[in-house]
Scaffold this active site. Sequence first.
Site, mmCIF file in Angstrom:
data_model
loop_
_atom_site.group_PDB
_atom_site.id
_atom_site.type_symbol
_atom_site.label_atom_id
_atom_site.label_comp_id
_atom_site.label_asym_id
_atom_site.label_seq_id
_atom_site.Cartn_x
_atom_site.Cartn_y
_atom_site.Cartn_z
ATOM 1 N N LYS A 261 32.571 48.879 48.489
ATOM 2 C CA LYS A 261 33.250 47.816 47.940
ATOM 3 C C LYS A 261 32.782 46.869 49.463
ATOM 4 O O LYS A 261 33.406 47.044 50.646
ATOM 5 C CB LYS A 261 34.457 47.604 47.112
ATOM 6 N N SER B 76 41.052 46.098 39.478
ATOM 7 C CA SER B 76 40.080 45.284 39.629
ATOM 8 C C SER B 76 38.857 46.505 40.224
ATOM 9 O O SER B 76 37.124 46.465 40.381
ATOM 10 C CB SER B 76 39.648 45.135 41.272
ATOM 11 N N SER C 133 37.221 43.366 40.588
ATOM 12 C CA SER C 133 36.147 42.895 41.438
ATOM 13 C C SER C 133 35.355 44.046 42.438
ATOM 14 O O SER C 133 34.596 43.517 43.022
ATOM 15 C CB SER C 133 37.031 42.182 42.733
#
Length: 468
Positions: free
Chosen positions: A67, A166, A142
Amino acid sequence: QVTCVEVVEAYVERIKEVNPLINAVVKDRFEEALQEAQQVDKLLSEGPGDDYLEEKFPLLGVPITVKEAFSLYGMPNTSGLVNRRNVIATSDATVVSRLKQAGAIPLGVTNCSELCMWYESSNRVYGRTNNPYDLQRIVGGSSGGEGSVLAAACSVIGVGSDIGGSIRMPAFFNGVFGHKPTTGVVPNDGQFPNAHGVRTSYLCTGPMCRYAEDLEPVLRVMAGPGVSKLKLNEKVSLEKIKFHCMDHDGGSIFVSPVDKEILQAQKKVVEHLESDLGVQVQRVAIHKMKYSFQIWSAMMSSKDSKGQEAQRFTDLLGDHGKPVWPLWELMKWLVGMSSHTLPAIALGLTEKLVNLNLSGKAKLVSMGKSLQEEMEALLGPDGVLLYPSHPTIAPKHHSPICMPFNFAYTAIFNVLGLPVTQCPLGLGSEGLPLGIQLVAAAYNDHLTLAVARYLEKAFGGWVLPGKV
């Protein structure tokens, strides 16, 4: 049977093939990855012995993605914030460093929502990431780029973080596995934004994978010495687990009702557990879960034990520059002049409202503490709770803004500090992934991981997009 170079080349080709459609990998390091793969092949040909290699490099030659909110040396680290678009990581986040030391090969970094605080992965730096099962659908946030890239078979392992779901929402929307470990076991260092104050107890870093069996070895590497707090070496007898099931949160006014297909999938899991394992799944109705969003919100903005205030989102948006005025940004957004996304602006506006009713907030924080005690007592040393991952299957782009609090189904477990594994359950009638959350008491991650492996065998786990 195959060389590491061949494996990495296959994944690089796959990313090149599908990334123009899904926009999940926002910056690649293919050349470096291929060089690292050559070094792995050289090491294997020199042959220090398989047992030695397996112990020293448990993830030798495994392609991974990270990420973008995490530092990966030489890669951007913006978290989707326009005024950080020139920030390049000069070191590795702790978990990234541990994975690399274990032999994993990063292919690149993946998209996230602006400042990792929204459940659609879209920002003004990289644009929007699309769901590989339906490009018109969201990937969640996210860690949405990770969910998308794994589902599309572009990576083996993903590094995600989770303060309100997330890891689990993208894993659910994209039909892969995601694990939010017990709080405080895996280090969060080296990500932006990192948690401060009370939020350090809620933010978790964890693995995302296509296959359930990969979660545990990756978690061991990520946790490092902290792994001793978990009982990963304990053998789990599924027949001895006390299963509990809750179909919905009790009907919060802030959250959508749970889709029929999600309820049906959960019912099938209950029926399978009862018929195959001979266990009795206990139905529970925990009244306080109805206030999940309010509890999460109050606890996220409360002071820590030293009286330190939680960091304001508007300060983060400014990123060491001037704090952002959300109302002014909203006016700019309406005429297409803001460098921020609408969800980020909206979060900045609502942040102020939470602190208006301090006595109500204190009551909710106390309710959260009592819910935590209730959950720990219910689950005990051998309990697993089945609970929906989200009230709806992957929604269409932009629609989360109409139901902004649906993430409460995952967020509540962050403030309770419990380990949760999101487990895919095949595809629904629209060809979109279904799934379920498996929740255990603190430090009982081994239970949810064992149940995830079992349900993968029973329900098929990850399904290649476009296969059905």
